[in-house]
Design an enzyme around this catalytic site. Structure first.
Site, PDB file in Angstrom:
ATOM      1  CB  SER A 208      -1.109   0.037   1.064  1.00 42.49           C
ATOM      2  OG  SER A 208      -1.788   0.972   0.359  1.00 42.49           O
ATOM      3  CG  ASN A 209      -0.360   4.905  -0.835  1.00 35.61           C
ATOM      4  OD1 ASN A 209      -1.490   5.425  -0.795  1.00 35.61           O
ATOM      5  ND2 ASN A 209      -0.931   4.125  -2.782  1.00 35.61           N
ATOM      6  CG  PHE A 210       3.770   6.694   3.459  1.00 35.45           C
ATOM      7  CD1 PHE A 210       3.390   5.954   4.859  1.00 35.45           C
ATOM      8  CD2 PHE A 210       4.274   6.147   3.018  1.00 35.45           C
ATOM      9  CE1 PHE A 210       4.249   5.209   5.200  1.00 35.45           C
ATOM     10  CE2 PHE A 210       5.235   6.029   3.359  1.00 35.45           C
ATOM     11  CZ  PHE A 210       5.425   4.997   4.239  1.00 35.45           C
ATOM     12  CB  ALA A 276      -2.354   7.444  -3.338  1.00 33.56           C
TER      13      ALA A 276
END
Ligand code: PMT
Length: 402
Positions: A208-210, A276
């Site tokens: 995943s991402n932030f 995102a």
């Protein structure tokens, strides 16, 4: 702004009721027509004569006028109002409004009101922070009511803390700002993606991402406050939406986000791709937790996720606008321009991880908005809600051109 507006002022039984006389006077001076409704307890704190004199209308308190037997129709009042303000709102009235206990004229009218409702709580600090009050105010917010937060200062109990009804001048400003608000997205349908996507590896691990969703949710709130119907397709985030004009669809992976966007964007006027999205996902998802083997380091094979913005760009019909985001770490402008072409965007919002207080997680962002024709505007670092307002201003400009 308030000239000719029909405002119901609801007064409940709290010491701050005396301040509401000033609010009524200010509203009348601003050109509004005011109908005061008092709960029976409110009459113990301020007399109806003061309020009927200031508003120029008889005060309503009961379902029937005692001497004539005339019925006071809460339904007609609810339809008449352009806004209703409950000030002061006691813990008891807030609880009744939250749960629909319609045992007086004020709450009955609230339940019939089609107009926006503003609630200005006033009570002692312990009552204010009690779980039940906090929960009831949260409920009122979730129904789309506007809570005018009480100020902190000396209370009627002589204790210091949060619970003082906001000053009448500030309540007036809130109402003025509400009616002044641009409604330049009225009857538009806007689809917004927000947050990260989560691509599972096994039952306990993922890629995943932030992204926190803050930027996308700020855009959703801004569009809704300017009259749009918003569909917010969000990856897993901890944010809540309280606006009845926002329909939220929760998804986990890029594929799910792609399918949800494709389902809803057919009739959209604008699509804003703020999520995102993970570009790749594991080719296979293990059904059991991947075990640590002695010396073997597992190789995770990835495959491409759908490019959601590109898919919307390919189907874009005349009159539809597609807005993308670009999150860059280098060659910002040229990468963003390339994305405009590749995804058939009308506009791209560039944010760079090289800028302080911009991008993931933080409450602020610093963006450059670039149009398809290569023109661009760079903005200062500001709160994400203000960034959202700048982006929406640009979208409105483009919609006018179309
Ligand atoms: O959520 P916050 O914590 O508030 O952070 C906000 C943000 C940094 C996530 C946001 O401002 C932002 O930049 N969002 C886009 C991040 C991104 O994925 O950028 P990108 O340059 O990789 O993608 C370009 C565009 O294509 C984006 O509009 C993206 O949504 C879209 N995309 C990308 C890949 C993919 N598979 N599908 C897509 O639709």
């Amino acid at each position: 702004m308030l000239s000719g507006k029909h405002i119901i002022v609801g007064i409940t039984g709290g010491i701050a009721a005396y301040k509401t006389a000033t609010l009524v006077r200010l509203l009348i001076k601003a050109g509004a027509e005011v109908q005061v409704i008092m709960t029976p307890n409110a009459r113990e704190f301020i007399t109806p004569v003061t309020l009927s004199t200031l508003s120029g209308k008889p005060v309503i308190s009961e379902f029937f006028t005692a001497n004539t037997g005339q019925w006071n129709s809460h339904v007609d009042l609810g339809l008449w109002a352009d806004a209703m303000v409950v000030a002061p709102a006691t813990a008891s009235t807030i609880a009744k409004m939250a749960t629909g206990v319609a045992d007086n004229m004020l709450v009955t009218t609230y339940l019939s009101a089609k107009a926006p409702v503003f609630v200005a709580p006033a009570m002692d600090l312990d009552m204010m922070r009690h779980h039940s009050t906090v929960h009831n105010l949260e409920l009122l917010r979730s129904y789309g009511n506007h809570i005018i937060e009480p100020a902190t200062g000396e209370l009627a109990s002589h204790l210091m803390g949060k619970g003082r009804m906001e000053e009448p001048e500030n309540i007036l400003k809130v109402l003025q700002a509400f009616f002044d608000k641009k409604q330049d997205l009225e009857s538009r349908h806007i689809v917004i993606t927000a947050g990260p996507t989560v691509e599972r590896l096994d039952p306990v691990r993922f890629i995943s991402n932030f992204s926190s969703g803050k930027m996308g949710f700020a855009l959703a709130e801004e569009c809704a406050s300017r009259g749009a119907k918003v569909t917010l397709v969000s990856g897993p985030v901890s944010l809540k939406v309280n606006n009845p004009s926002i329909s939220r669809i929760d998804v986990e992976s890029a594929s799910q986000m792609h399918d949800a966007v494709m389902d809803v964007c057919g009739d959209a006027d604008v699509a804003i791709m703020c999520a995102a999205v993970a570009d790749y996902r594991p080719k296979s998802v293990a059904s059991r937790k991947i075990k640590r083997e002695h010396d073997d380091i597992p190789v995770i094979e990835l495959e491409k996720n759908p490019d959601i913005a590109k898919a919307v760009g390919q189907l874009k019909r005349r009159g539809q606008l597609l807005v993308g985001f670009a999150l860059e770490t280098d060659n910002e402008q040229s990468n963003a321009l390339e994305k405009i072409k590749k995804k058939n965007l009308d506009m791209i919002v560039l944010n760079s991880l090289r800028d302080k207080n911009a991008g993931f997680q933080v409450d602020t962002n610093k963006v450059t908005i670039m149009r398809r024709d290569g023109s661009s505007k760079a903005y200062a670092c500001k709160p994400k809600r203000e960034v959202a307002a700048d982006i929406v201003d640009e979208i409105v400009e483009l919609l006018k051109k179309d």
